[in-house]
Design a protein around this motif. Structure first.
Motif, PDB file in Angstrom:
ATOM      1  N   ASP A   1      47.149  19.148 107.600  1.00  0.00           N
ATOM      2  CA  ASP A   1      47.894  20.410 107.580  1.00  0.00           C
ATOM      3  C   ASP A   1      46.985  21.627 107.428  1.00  0.00           C
ATOM      4  OD1 ASP A   1      50.325  19.044 107.768  1.00  0.00           O
ATOM      5  OD2 ASP A   1      50.420  18.763 105.586  1.00  0.00           O
ATOM      6  N   ALA A   2      45.689  21.404 107.255  1.00  0.00           N
ATOM      7  CA  ALA A   2      44.755  22.511 107.053  1.00  0.00           C
ATOM      8  C   ALA A   2      43.668  22.449 108.127  1.00  0.00           C
ATOM      9  CB  ALA A   2      44.133  22.437 105.659  1.00  0.00           C
ATOM     10  N   PRO A   3      43.775  23.247 109.190  1.00  0.00           N
ATOM     11  CA  PRO A   3      42.808  23.167 110.297  1.00  0.00           C
ATOM     12  C   PRO A   3      41.361  23.366 109.866  1.00  0.00           C
ATOM     13  CG  PRO A   3      44.731  24.449 110.953  1.00  0.00           C
ATOM     14  CD  PRO A   3      44.886  24.182 109.487  1.00  0.00           C
ATOM     15  N   PHE A   4      41.117  24.217 108.871  1.00  0.00           N
ATOM     16  CA  PHE A   4      39.725  24.437 108.470  1.00  0.00           C
ATOM     17  C   PHE A   4      39.140  23.180 107.841  1.00  0.00           C
ATOM     18  CE2 PHE A   4      36.169  25.907 105.932  1.00  0.00           C
ATOM     19  CZ  PHE A   4      35.536  26.799 106.793  1.00  0.00           C
ATOM     20  N   VAL A   5      39.923  22.496 107.004  1.00  0.00           N
ATOM     21  CA  VAL A   5      39.455  21.257 106.381  1.00  0.00           C
ATOM     22  C   VAL A   5      39.226  20.190 107.447  1.00  0.00           C
ATOM     23  CG1 VAL A   5      40.067  19.385 104.797  1.00  0.00           C
ATOM     24  CG2 VAL A   5      40.537  21.755 104.162  1.00  0.00           C
ATOM     25  N   ASP A   6      40.127  20.120 108.426  1.00  0.00           N
ATOM     26  CA  ASP A   6      39.991  19.116 109.474  1.00  0.00           C
ATOM     27  C   ASP A   6      38.688  19.260 110.255  1.00  0.00           C
ATOM     28  OD1 ASP A   6      42.198  17.589 109.031  1.00  0.00           O
ATOM     29  OD2 ASP A   6      43.387  18.386 110.683  1.00  0.00           O
ATOM     30  N   ILE A   7      38.322  20.500 110.572  1.00  0.00           N
ATOM     31  CA  ILE A   7      37.109  20.671 111.375  1.00  0.00           C
ATOM     32  C   ILE A   7      35.859  20.683 110.492  1.00  0.00           C
ATOM     33  CG2 ILE A   7      37.287  23.200 111.379  1.00  0.00           C
ATOM     34  CD1 ILE A   7      35.908  20.982 114.241  1.00  0.00           C
ATOM     35  N   TYR A   8      35.987  21.157 109.239  1.00  0.00           N
ATOM     36  CA  TYR A   8      34.814  21.221 108.365  1.00  0.00           C
ATOM     37  C   TYR A   8      34.425  19.833 107.859  1.00  0.00           C
ATOM     38  CZ  TYR A   8      31.557  23.047 104.894  1.00  0.00           C
ATOM     39  OH  TYR A   8      30.420  23.327 104.175  1.00  0.00           O
ATOM     40  N   PHE A   9      35.430  18.985 107.641  1.00  0.00           N
ATOM     41  CA  PHE A   9      35.173  17.601 107.233  1.00  0.00           C
ATOM     42  C   PHE A   9      35.732  16.667 108.321  1.00  0.00           C
ATOM     43  CE2 PHE A   9      35.337  19.661 102.975  1.00  0.00           C
ATOM     44  CZ  PHE A   9      34.055  19.332 102.542  1.00  0.00           C
ATOM     45  N   PRO A  10      34.973  16.451 109.393  1.00  0.00           N
ATOM     46  CA  PRO A  10      35.486  15.668 110.522  1.00  0.00           C
ATOM     47  C   PRO A  10      35.937  14.262 110.106  1.00  0.00           C
ATOM     48  CG  PRO A  10      33.409  16.751 111.093  1.00  0.00           C
ATOM     49  CD  PRO A  10      33.591  16.921 109.616  1.00  0.00           C
ATOM     50  N   ASP A  11      37.095  13.857 110.632  1.00  0.00           N
ATOM     51  CA  ASP A  11      37.608  12.490 110.400  1.00  0.00           C
ATOM     52  C   ASP A  11      37.662  12.145 108.921  1.00  0.00           C
ATOM     53  OD1 ASP A  11      37.702  12.072 113.233  1.00  0.00           O
ATOM     54  OD2 ASP A  11      35.561  11.633 113.208  1.00  0.00           O
TER      55      ASP A  11
ATOM     56  N   LEU B   1      40.488  18.143  92.178  1.00  0.00           N
ATOM     57  CA  LEU B   1      39.139  18.654  92.038  1.00  0.00           C
ATOM     58  C   LEU B   1      39.094  20.113  92.443  1.00  0.00           C
ATOM     59  CD1 LEU B   1      36.751  17.918  94.971  1.00  0.00           C
ATOM     60  CD2 LEU B   1      39.141  17.190  95.079  1.00  0.00           C
ATOM     61  N   ALA B   2      38.090  20.800  91.940  1.00  0.00           N
ATOM     62  CA  ALA B   2      37.844  22.192  92.309  1.00  0.00           C
ATOM     63  C   ALA B   2      36.347  22.438  92.275  1.00  0.00           C
ATOM     64  CB  ALA B   2      38.555  23.146  91.359  1.00  0.00           C
ATOM     65  N   ILE B   3      35.903  23.344  93.124  1.00  0.00           N
ATOM     66  CA  ILE B   3      34.508  23.777  93.111  1.00  0.00           C
ATOM     67  C   ILE B   3      34.497  25.294  92.987  1.00  0.00           C
ATOM     68  CG2 ILE B   3      32.290  23.806  94.318  1.00  0.00           C
ATOM     69  CD1 ILE B   3      33.261  21.355  95.916  1.00  0.00           C
ATOM     70  N   TRP B   4      33.940  25.769  91.893  1.00  0.00           N
ATOM     71  CA  TRP B   4      33.775  27.206  91.650  1.00  0.00           C
ATOM     72  C   TRP B   4      32.295  27.544  91.779  1.00  0.00           C
ATOM     73  CZ3 TRP B   4      37.301  31.036  90.893  1.00  0.00           C
ATOM     74  CH2 TRP B   4      38.613  30.678  90.564  1.00  0.00           C
ATOM     75  N   THR B   5      31.995  28.629  92.489  1.00  0.00           N
ATOM     76  CA  THR B   5      30.608  29.038  92.683  1.00  0.00           C
ATOM     77  C   THR B   5      30.410  30.498  92.307  1.00  0.00           C
ATOM     78  OG1 THR B   5      30.277  27.466  94.514  1.00  0.00           O
ATOM     79  CG2 THR B   5      28.727  29.302  94.365  1.00  0.00           C
ATOM     80  N   TYR B   6      29.416  30.733  91.444  1.00  0.00           N
ATOM     81  CA  TYR B   6      29.004  32.108  91.174  1.00  0.00           C
ATOM     82  C   TYR B   6      28.110  32.536  92.327  1.00  0.00           C
ATOM     83  CZ  TYR B   6      26.321  36.007  89.276  1.00  0.00           C
ATOM     84  OH  TYR B   6      25.713  37.219  89.102  1.00  0.00           O
TER      85      TYR B   6
ATOM     86  N   LEU C   1      36.311  30.426  94.379  1.00  0.00           N
ATOM     87  CA  LEU C   1      36.937  29.102  94.377  1.00  0.00           C
ATOM     88  C   LEU C   1      36.760  28.546  95.780  1.00  0.00           C
ATOM     89  CD1 LEU C   1      38.537  26.822  93.145  1.00  0.00           C
ATOM     90  CD2 LEU C   1      40.638  28.121  93.557  1.00  0.00           C
ATOM     91  N   GLU C   2      35.771  27.697  95.939  1.00  0.00           N
ATOM     92  CA  GLU C   2      35.422  27.208  97.277  1.00  0.00           C
ATOM     93  C   GLU C   2      36.316  26.067  97.730  1.00  0.00           C
ATOM     94  OE1 GLU C   2      31.905  28.061  98.903  1.00  0.00           O
ATOM     95  OE2 GLU C   2      30.676  27.761  97.115  1.00  0.00           O
ATOM     96  N   LEU C   3      36.856  25.330  96.779  1.00  0.00           N
ATOM     97  CA  LEU C   3      37.687  24.184  97.127  1.00  0.00           C
ATOM     98  C   LEU C   3      38.642  23.871  95.993  1.00  0.00           C
ATOM     99  CD1 LEU C   3      38.190  21.853  99.174  1.00  0.00           C
ATOM    100  CD2 LEU C   3      36.476  20.526  97.924  1.00  0.00           C
ATOM    101  N   LEU C   4      39.897  23.621  96.347  1.00  0.00           N
ATOM    102  CA  LEU C   4      40.899  23.177  95.377  1.00  0.00           C
ATOM    103  C   LEU C   4      41.758  22.124  96.060  1.00  0.00           C
ATOM    104  CD1 LEU C   4      42.397  23.572  92.592  1.00  0.00           C
ATOM    105  CD2 LEU C   4      43.927  25.110  93.838  1.00  0.00           C
ATOM    106  N   ALA C   5      41.898  20.972  95.425  1.00  0.00           N
ATOM    107  CA  ALA C   5      42.710  19.898  95.996  1.00  0.00           C
ATOM    108  C   ALA C   5      43.355  19.099  94.874  1.00  0.00           C
ATOM    109  CB  ALA C   5      41.844  18.976  96.860  1.00  0.00           C
TER     110      ALA C   5
ATOM    111  N   VAL D   1      39.210  33.729  96.641  1.00  0.00           N
ATOM    112  CA  VAL D   1      39.494  32.443  97.270  1.00  0.00           C
ATOM    113  C   VAL D   1      40.048  32.680  98.665  1.00  0.00           C
ATOM    114  CG1 VAL D   1      41.826  32.305  96.288  1.00  0.00           C
ATOM    115  CG2 VAL D   1      40.683  30.216  97.051  1.00  0.00           C
ATOM    116  N   GLU D   2      39.649  31.822  99.600  1.00  0.00           N
ATOM    117  CA  GLU D   2      40.276  31.793 100.919  1.00  0.00           C
ATOM    118  C   GLU D   2      41.402  30.763 100.835  1.00  0.00           C
ATOM    119  OE1 GLU D   2      36.033  33.083 101.264  1.00  0.00           O
ATOM    120  OE2 GLU D   2      36.927  31.240 100.510  1.00  0.00           O
ATOM    121  N   GLY D   3      42.601  31.214 100.557  1.00  0.00           N
ATOM    122  CA  GLY D   3      43.697  30.314 100.235  1.00  0.00           C
ATOM    123  C   GLY D   3      44.579  29.972 101.417  1.00  0.00           C
ATOM    124  N   THR D   4      45.152  28.786 101.377  1.00  0.00           N
ATOM    125  CA  THR D   4      46.138  28.402 102.380  1.00  0.00           C
ATOM    126  C   THR D   4      47.501  28.963 101.981  1.00  0.00           C
ATOM    127  OG1 THR D   4      46.680  26.349 101.219  1.00  0.00           O
ATOM    128  CG2 THR D   4      44.907  26.254 102.879  1.00  0.00           C
TER     129      THR D   4
END
Length: 231
Positions: free
Chosen positions: A31-41, A85-90, A144-148, A179-182
């Motif tokens: 359901d998230a096109p960016f995740v699909d292409i950034y993390f192939p298969d 999980l979440a990844i926070w980056t300064y 917030l680079e990633l939240l799942a 954050v680049e949020g969905t």
């Protein structure tokens, strides 16, 4: 499936990476096109192996990124279960606009069209956060680079707790959180005081990719506060 009623947040270990990547894949599905292409298969064994390897490299090489896990415990209380999980980056310096500066693009995207598409997406993806960093007067921002959160364990407060951890850290340093949020996660972010600055991020990938799904992302920000406002 048992539903644990207590969620806790902790730093994730290297050994947690494969389980966390599985959560990531389940959380977004397709359901998230960016995740699909950034993390192939990402929902295949080979894709999960590659994705886990990339997260491991990221974790071990980025001094400014904090990798968090949300866990529950079994009914016996003797085994934790990773549900988010979440990844926070300064981020004090703007991220590279060229994807090959941060990824082995030939290895991750062996198909030339996939690689070209991802490179163009990345170029536009980093524009808003780059501007936020420029506007910070040298202080930087907390990203917030990633939240799942695993779909079987949503609405238990894991997402809120993972976001709250980062906004609290941002407040302590007097930093803006971004954050680049969905669209699906928008309500959660808004409850945590993070609001839309750009309603729909622009991705100009060219006419040759007109038929491909482009990400629908909202660039959201939160000014630092003295008191945490995420309930």
């Amino acid at each position: 499936m048992g539903r644990a009623d207590k969620v806790s947040i902790a730093l994730l270990s290297d050994e947690d990476i494969p389980a966390c990547f599985h959560v990531l894949s389940k959380s977004f599905g397709h359901d998230a096109p960016f995740v699909d292409i950034y993390f192939p298969d990402h929902d295949t064994s080979s894709g999960q192996e590659q994705g886990s390897k990339r997260l491991m490299v990221w974790k071990q090489t980025s001094e400014n990124s904090i990798f968090l896990k949300a866990v529950t415990q079994t009914s016996q209380g003797d085994q934790e279960h990773i549900i988010g999980l979440a990844i926070w980056t300064y981020m004090k310096e703007a991220p590279p606009a060229e994807l090959d500066k941060v990824e082995n693009v030939e290895e991750v995207w062996p198909n030339e069209d996939d690689r070209k598409f991802m490179v163009r997406l990345w170029r536009d993806y980093v524009i808003p956060r780059t501007q936020a960093i420029k506007d910070s007067d040298g202080k930087g921002v907390y990203v917030l680079e990633l939240l799942a959160v695993h779909p079987d364990y949503q609405r238990l407060g894991a997402g809120t707790a993972l976001v709250k951890w980062g906004t609290k850290a941002a407040d302590a340093q007097g930093l803006k959180a971004v954050v680049e949020g969905t669209p699906v996660a928008r309500r959660l972010y808004e409850l945590c005081g993070i609001h839309a600055e750009i309603e729909e991020m622009r991705f100009d990938v060219g006419e040759e990719f007109i038929g491909r799904r482009k990400p629908k992302l909202i660039f959201m920000t939160r000014e630092p506060k003295f008191e945490q406002d995420c309930g």
